[in-house]
Write a protein that holds these residues in place. Structure first.
Motif, mmCIF file in Angstrom:
data_model
loop_
_atom_site.group_PDB
_atom_site.id
_atom_site.type_symbol
_atom_site.label_atom_id
_atom_site.label_comp_id
_atom_site.label_asym_id
_atom_site.label_seq_id
_atom_site.Cartn_x
_atom_site.Cartn_y
_atom_site.Cartn_z
ATOM 1 N N ILE A 144 0.837 -1.204 0.000
ATOM 2 C CA ILE A 144 0.000 0.000 0.000
ATOM 3 C C ILE A 144 0.870 1.252 0.000
ATOM 4 C CG2 ILE A 144 -1.594 1.403 1.379
ATOM 5 C CD1 ILE A 144 -3.077 -0.819 0.110
ATOM 6 N N ASN A 145 1.890 1.284 0.868
ATOM 7 C CA ASN A 145 2.753 2.462 0.985
ATOM 8 C C ASN A 145 3.513 2.729 -0.310
ATOM 9 O OD1 ASN A 145 1.905 2.792 3.620
ATOM 10 N ND2 ASN A 145 3.651 1.713 4.499
ATOM 11 N N ILE A 146 3.958 1.667 -0.977
ATOM 12 C CA ILE A 146 4.661 1.828 -2.248
ATOM 13 C C ILE A 146 3.705 2.366 -3.312
ATOM 14 C CG2 ILE A 146 5.758 0.575 -4.152
ATOM 15 C CD1 ILE A 146 7.077 -1.219 -2.061
ATOM 16 N N SER A 147 2.463 1.877 -3.323
ATOM 17 C CA SER A 147 1.466 2.367 -4.291
ATOM 18 C C SER A 147 1.184 3.847 -4.072
ATOM 19 C CB SER A 147 0.172 1.559 -4.167
ATOM 20 O OG SER A 147 0.372 0.211 -4.554
ATOM 21 N N ILE A 148 1.070 4.255 -2.800
ATOM 22 C CA ILE A 148 0.841 5.665 -2.488
ATOM 23 C C ILE A 148 2.016 6.506 -2.966
ATOM 24 C CG2 ILE A 148 0.695 7.312 -0.574
ATOM 25 C CD1 ILE A 148 -1.000 5.218 0.918
ATOM 26 N N HIS A 149 3.226 6.028 -2.712
ATOM 27 C CA HIS A 149 4.416 6.758 -3.168
ATOM 28 C C HIS A 149 4.422 6.919 -4.684
ATOM 29 C CE1 HIS A 149 8.539 7.717 -4.172
ATOM 30 N NE2 HIS A 149 8.607 6.600 -4.850
ATOM 31 N N ARG A 150 4.113 5.855 -5.413
ATOM 32 C CA ARG A 150 4.130 5.923 -6.878
ATOM 33 C C ARG A 150 3.064 6.880 -7.405
ATOM 34 N NH1 ARG A 150 5.085 -0.587 -7.974
ATOM 35 N NH2 ARG A 150 7.329 -0.563 -7.518
ATOM 36 N N ALA A 151 1.906 6.878 -6.765
ATOM 37 C CA ALA A 151 0.844 7.798 -7.184
ATOM 38 C C ALA A 151 1.244 9.242 -6.930
ATOM 39 C CB ALA A 151 -0.452 7.465 -6.437
ATOM 40 N N ARG A 152 1.806 9.524 -5.766
ATOM 41 C CA ARG A 152 2.264 10.883 -5.458
ATOM 42 C C ARG A 152 3.346 11.325 -6.441
ATOM 43 N NH1 ARG A 152 3.164 10.026 1.042
ATOM 44 N NH2 ARG A 152 1.148 10.792 1.799
ATOM 45 N N THR A 153 4.273 10.419 -6.742
ATOM 46 C CA THR A 153 5.368 10.760 -7.652
ATOM 47 C C THR A 153 4.841 11.088 -9.042
ATOM 48 O OG1 THR A 153 6.918 9.355 -6.433
ATOM 49 C CG2 THR A 153 7.507 9.929 -8.699
ATOM 50 N N GLN A 154 3.887 10.300 -9.529
ATOM 51 C CA GLN A 154 3.314 10.549 -10.857
ATOM 52 C C GLN A 154 2.617 11.891 -10.917
ATOM 53 O OE1 GLN A 154 0.211 7.862 -12.209
ATOM 54 N NE2 GLN A 154 0.942 8.008 -14.334
ATOM 55 N N ILE A 155 1.852 12.226 -9.865
ATOM 56 C CA ILE A 155 1.171 13.521 -9.827
ATOM 57 C C ILE A 155 2.191 14.652 -9.700
ATOM 58 C CG2 ILE A 155 -0.307 14.982 -8.379
ATOM 59 C CD1 ILE A 155 -1.919 13.131 -10.071
ATOM 60 N N GLY A 156 3.241 14.437 -8.934
ATOM 61 C CA GLY A 156 4.274 15.460 -8.767
ATOM 62 C C GLY A 156 4.949 15.819 -10.072
ATOM 63 N N LYS A 157 5.086 14.854 -10.967
ATOM 64 C CA LYS A 157 5.731 15.120 -12.252
ATOM 65 C C LYS A 157 4.895 16.018 -13.153
ATOM 66 C CE LYS A 157 8.657 11.009 -12.266
ATOM 67 N NZ LYS A 157 8.945 9.690 -12.894
ATOM 68 N N LEU A 158 3.640 16.240 -12.781
ATOM 69 C CA LEU A 158 2.793 17.184 -13.532
ATOM 70 C C LEU A 158 3.076 18.620 -13.106
ATOM 71 C CD1 LEU A 158 -0.675 15.370 -13.384
ATOM 72 C CD2 LEU A 158 1.211 15.026 -14.999
ATOM 73 N N GLY A 159 3.897 18.795 -12.059
ATOM 74 C CA GLY A 159 4.173 20.129 -11.539
ATOM 75 C C GLY A 159 3.295 20.498 -10.362
ATOM 76 N N VAL A 160 2.636 19.493 -9.757
ATOM 77 C CA VAL A 160 1.797 19.739 -8.578
ATOM 78 C C VAL A 160 2.714 19.933 -7.369
ATOM 79 C CG1 VAL A 160 -0.002 18.816 -7.077
ATOM 80 C CG2 VAL A 160 -0.095 18.405 -9.542
ATOM 81 N N VAL A 161 2.672 21.129 -6.764
ATOM 82 C CA VAL A 161 3.641 21.469 -5.726
ATOM 83 C C VAL A 161 3.365 20.775 -4.396
ATOM 84 C CG1 VAL A 161 4.203 23.694 -6.760
ATOM 85 C CG2 VAL A 161 2.365 23.568 -5.075
ATOM 86 N N ASP A 162 2.123 20.318 -4.191
ATOM 87 C CA ASP A 162 1.776 19.609 -2.959
ATOM 88 C C ASP A 162 1.295 18.195 -3.286
ATOM 89 O OD1 ASP A 162 -0.462 20.607 -4.224
ATOM 90 O OD2 ASP A 162 -1.547 21.088 -2.376
#
Length: 311
Positions: free
Chosen positions: A261-279
């Motif tokens: 679960i924690n790895i999935s959350i990390h991957r989702a956050r990372t993918q969204i972060g690459k869009l330029g989402v600052v938070d």
């Protein structure tokens, strides 16, 4: 971010907000020259520029060919040369940009720098912890899925050894859109789910921009959280109470363990972060001490592909 480089022998370091230079092993930049004092000097970000200060060293700190006075401070600009002790190597400030979130392995000396304000340790594929700012700008260390405040130069011990965390500023501040960045609250997520739920595709939109995040395994946990949030919205729960679910229950629903679960959350956050989402770390929020998680935005839509239209 700020970087010092030397060719004697060739070496380069990324600068934390406050970089202590000297011969002592506790220094951030450890030098072994005979003319270097234990705590020789400090290179520090003052909020707008880098400064160097000699700490009363026996053999002095040189800015170019000029010896600094003990205790004095001087502003550094890109290309300036520094020498800690007359006979030591010459260092050049090759990058004068502001510091970033980073961490250093105290055993190997390896340095990791955050990607978009989100740092996963010891490496991104299977992180054991992550560091980020919450929506109010407070720094958070998430270890084994539990968030807690973190201070500058905190040392955390992981499977690869002890890591020292360097925060880019000691003053918390509300996150804002800058340099083309986007706040999570402005995003809308559209989930497209196959009828057998084997595939979950995701579109993110902000104004007239659309990003196709395609079908990824880590989208399914997000889908489950999105459905919980939508169900609570329909039930009339207050926004602050919508979408929360205990991670134990989420593990049972998804047939995953905590680590997965924690790895999935990390991957989702990372993918969204690459869009330029600052938070981007707030894509999945956690309640400290409760093991509760939820999707961190409310503009969501779920479409089941191939399903008959709703009456």
């Amino acid at each position: 971010m700020g970087r010092l480089h030397t060719q004697e022998p060739e070496r380069e370091i990324e600068l934390p907000t406050r970089c202590l230079v000297g011969r002592a092993p506790t220094c951030d930049l450890v030098l072994d020259g005979k003319t270097v004092s234990g705590h020789h000097a400090v290179v520090e970000w003052n909020g707008t520029a880098w400064e160097v200060q000699d700490l009363g060293s026996r053999n002095g700190t040189y800015l170019g060919d000029q010896k600094m006075t003990g205790g004095g401070r001087s502003i550094l600009t890109r290309g300036m040369r520094l020498c800690f002790g007359r006979a030591s190597a010459t260092w050049t400030l090759v990058d004068a940009a502001a510091p970033q979130l980073m961490a250093k392995n105290l055993g190997s000396g390896e340095t990791r720098v955050a990607d978009g304000g989100y740092l996963a340790l010891p490496e991104g594929a299977a992180p054991e912890c992550c560091i980020y700012q919450d929506p109010l700008g407070n720094w958070v260390l998430e270890l084994a899925g539990e968030p807690a405040p973190v201070d500058d130069q905190r040392v955390v011990t992981l499977s690869t050894g002890a890591w020292r965390i360097y925060l880019p500023t000691s003053v918390a501040g509300t996150l804002n859109e800058q340099d083309g960045g986007v706040l999570l609250v402005r995003l809308r997520l559209r989930f497209s789910v196959s009828l057998d739920e084997e595939h979950v595709a995701l579109l993110a939109t902000c104004g007239d921009q659309t990003w196709d995040l395609q079908s990824r395994a880590h989208h399914y946990p997000l889908l489950v959280l999105a459905r919980q949030r939508l169900a609570d919205l329909r039930a009339g729960l207050a926004e602050s109470e919508q979408g929360w679910i205990r991670q134990d229950e989420l593990c049972k629903m998804l047939r995953m363990d905590d680590n997965h679960i924690n790895i999935s959350i990390h991957r989702a956050r990372t993918q969204i972060g690459k869009l330029g989402v600052v938070d981007a770390a707030s894509l999945v929020e956690r309640r400290s001490g409760t093991r509760q998680v939820r999707l961190g935005l409310s503009q969501i839509e779920v479409t089941v592909l191939g399903a008959p239209p709703q009456p």
